[in-house]
Scaffold this motif. Structure first.
Motif, short mmCIF file in Angstrom:
data_model
loop_
_atom_site.label_atom_id
_atom_site.label_comp_id
_atom_site.label_asym_id
_atom_site.label_seq_id
_atom_site.Cartn_x
_atom_site.Cartn_y
_atom_site.Cartn_z
N SER A 1 5.63 -15.49 35.86
CA SER A 1 4.18 -15.67 35.88
C SER A 1 3.57 -15.02 34.65
O SER A 1 2.64 -15.58 34.03
N THR A 2 4.06 -13.88 34.23
CA THR A 2 3.51 -13.21 33.04
C THR A 2 3.78 -14.01 31.78
O THR A 2 2.90 -14.18 30.92
N SER A 3 4.96 -14.57 31.64
CA SER A 3 5.29 -15.37 30.45
C SER A 3 4.45 -16.64 30.39
O SER A 3 4.00 -17.07 29.31
N GLN A 4 4.17 -17.22 31.54
CA GLN A 4 3.33 -18.41 31.57
C GLN A 4 1.90 -18.10 31.13
O GLN A 4 1.27 -18.86 30.41
N LYS A 5 1.43 -16.90 31.60
CA LYS A 5 0.07 -16.51 31.21
C LYS A 5 -0.01 -16.26 29.70
O LYS A 5 -1.00 -16.60 29.05
N ILE A 6 1.07 -15.65 29.16
CA ILE A 6 1.07 -15.40 27.72
C ILE A 6 1.05 -16.71 26.95
O ILE A 6 0.30 -16.88 25.97
N ARG A 7 1.88 -17.65 27.41
CA ARG A 7 1.91 -18.96 26.75
C ARG A 7 0.56 -19.68 26.85
O ARG A 7 0.08 -20.28 25.89
N LEU A 8 -0.05 -19.57 28.01
CA LEU A 8 -1.35 -20.20 28.21
C LEU A 8 -2.41 -19.56 27.30
O LEU A 8 -3.24 -20.25 26.69
N GLY A 9 -2.34 -18.22 27.20
CA GLY A 9 -3.31 -17.54 26.33
C GLY A 9 -3.14 -17.92 24.87
O GLY A 9 -4.13 -18.13 24.14
N VAL A 10 -1.85 -17.99 24.44
CA VAL A 10 -1.61 -18.39 23.04
C VAL A 10 -2.12 -19.81 22.79
O VAL A 10 -2.75 -20.11 21.74
N PHE A 11 -1.89 -20.71 23.76
CA PHE A 11 -2.34 -22.09 23.61
C PHE A 11 -3.85 -22.18 23.54
O PHE A 11 -4.41 -22.92 22.70
N VAL A 12 -4.50 -21.39 24.42
CA VAL A 12 -5.98 -21.40 24.41
C VAL A 12 -6.51 -20.86 23.09
O VAL A 12 -7.47 -21.38 22.51
N ILE A 13 -5.89 -19.77 22.61
CA ILE A 13 -6.35 -19.18 21.34
C ILE A 13 -6.15 -20.15 20.19
O ILE A 13 -7.06 -20.35 19.34
N LEU A 14 -4.97 -20.79 20.15
CA LEU A 14 -4.73 -21.76 19.07
C LEU A 14 -5.66 -22.96 19.16
O LEU A 14 -6.20 -23.45 18.15
N GLY A 15 -5.89 -23.44 20.38
CA GLY A 15 -6.81 -24.57 20.56
C GLY A 15 -8.22 -24.22 20.14
O GLY A 15 -8.91 -25.02 19.50
N THR A 16 -8.62 -22.98 20.55
CA THR A 16 -9.97 -22.55 20.16
C THR A 16 -10.09 -22.43 18.65
O THR A 16 -11.10 -22.82 18.04
N ALA A 17 -9.05 -21.87 18.02
CA ALA A 17 -9.07 -21.73 16.56
C ALA A 17 -9.13 -23.09 15.88
O ALA A 17 -9.89 -23.29 14.90
N LEU A 18 -8.32 -24.05 16.39
CA LEU A 18 -8.36 -25.39 15.82
C LEU A 18 -9.73 -26.05 16.01
O LEU A 18 -10.25 -26.72 15.10
N LEU A 19 -10.32 -25.84 17.19
CA LEU A 19 -11.64 -26.43 17.46
C LEU A 19 -12.71 -25.84 16.54
O LEU A 19 -13.54 -26.56 15.98
N VAL A 20 -12.64 -24.51 16.38
CA VAL A 20 -13.62 -23.86 15.49
C VAL A 20 -13.43 -24.32 14.04
O VAL A 20 -14.41 -24.59 13.31
N SER A 21 -12.16 -24.41 13.64
CA SER A 21 -11.89 -24.88 12.28
C SER A 21 -12.39 -26.30 12.06
O SER A 21 -13.00 -26.63 11.02
#
Length: 333
Positions: free
Chosen positions: A4-24
């Motif tokens: 569960s912790t590894s999934q949350k980390i992966r989800l957080g990384v995905f959200v951060i990358l998606g947000t960064a791509l959206l902002v860019s």
């Protein structure tokens, strides 16, 4: 729990990358649309926008300086194009700039080109409307080419018909091309014309040589050519000679008539010349008159010596002498 912790980390990384791509992406799009800088609005009026759409680029001297923010039709054939321009570039655009609509390459999207013009004008401010002109579109070019092709086809047809008639010997041109006799005559005429031209050139050269040898200051020819007063006098003399010639002709005609009358026996002169009896009588009469005159002079001389008339004649002599003295005195004065 570890899964569960590894999934949350992966989800957080995905959200951060998606947000960064959206902002860019938003920043990139906003930067292209000049949403994050200071902008001014410019308007241009066209009659045909040739497929221009909001969001298309605006270029000034080939540099992207803004985008099309809106297109609005205000009349039957009047279209207002609203553009957003960077403020720092707007300070370089003069009020006499001209806007045109073109394409970005051969198959690219439509863009608005702002072209600078010569002249000392103020920079544009937000809300200004600059002048514009519409280039010929592709449809207009194709229509013109279609008309040109039709005209070329008609011209080719007419040229073919004319060429056929010429080859068959019809018309003047065909006769000249196909008739060797006429061609030879024409050649001979041109040769004679050339010879005539050469002779005329030689005559003109000789005339120029003669004119160049004329002394316009001393010679009579120079005076006649350059002095208008002498020319007028010569004209007057010629007119007088012509009038004198007419009078001489009239006198000659009258003299001919008189001679004809004299020859035909008319007039007193012919009578005097041809009648010998009348001449003898006239001679006798003249002798008698001469004798009578002589006798009259003798009688007058006798009267002068007569004592009755002597005083009268002496008085006449004194008056004659007095008149002669008075005339001599007048001459001396």
């Amino acid at each position: 729990m570890q899964q569960s912790t590894s999934q949350k980390i992966r989800l957080g990384v995905f959200v951060i990358l998606g947000t960064a791509l959206l902002v860019s992406a938003l920043y990139f799009i906003g930067n292209r649309q000049n949403l994050f800088g200071k902008n001014i609005k410019l308007n241009a009026q066209f009659t045909n926008v040739n497929g221009l759409q909001p969001g298309n680029n605006v270029r000034y001297s080939g540099i992207n300086v803004g985008t099309v923010s809106g297109i609005e039709m205000v009349g039957e054939s009047e279209i207002i194009v609203e553009m957003i321009i960077e403020e720092k570039i707007g300070a370089r655009i003069k009020k006499n700039a001209v806007a045109t609509i073109g394409s970005d390459g051969l198959v690219g999207s439509m863009i608005v080109n702002i072209l600078p013009q010569e002249g000392d004008f103020l920079p544009v401010v937000s809300g200004d409307t600059i002048s514009s002109y519409s280039k010929i579109g592709a449809d207009d070019i194709l229509t013109t080419l279609n008309v040109t092709n039709e005209n070329a086809a008609l011209l080719t047809s007419d040229l073919l018909r004319i060429t056929t008639k010429v080859i068959e010997g019809e018309g003047t041109l065909g006769m000249l091309i196909n008739d060797s006799v006429m061609a030879q005559d024409l050649k001979h005429s041109i040769f004679q014309l050339k010879r005539t031209s050469i002779g005329a050139s030689a005559a003109i050269k000789e005339l120029n040589r003669i004119i160049s040898t004329v002394n316009f200051n001393e010679s009579a020819a120079g005076v006649l050519l350059s002095d208008s007063v002498s020319g007028q006098k010569i004209k007057t003399i010629i007119d007088n000679l012509e009038a004198s010639g007419e009078h001489i002709n009239t006198v000659t005609g009258n003299l001919d008539e008189y001679l004809k009358e004299l020859k035909t026996g008319k007039g007193a002169l012919n009578y005097l010349a041809s009648d010998t009896t009348f001449v003898k009588n006239l001679d006798t009469t003249m002798i008698n008159i001469k004798e009578s005159t002589y006798r009259l002079n003798e009688n007058m001389e006798a009267l002068k010596h007569n004592f009755l008339f002597r005083g009268y004649f002496r008085k006449l002599e004194r008056e004659q002498k007095k008149r002669e003295k008075d005339s001599i005195k007048n001459l001396r004065k």
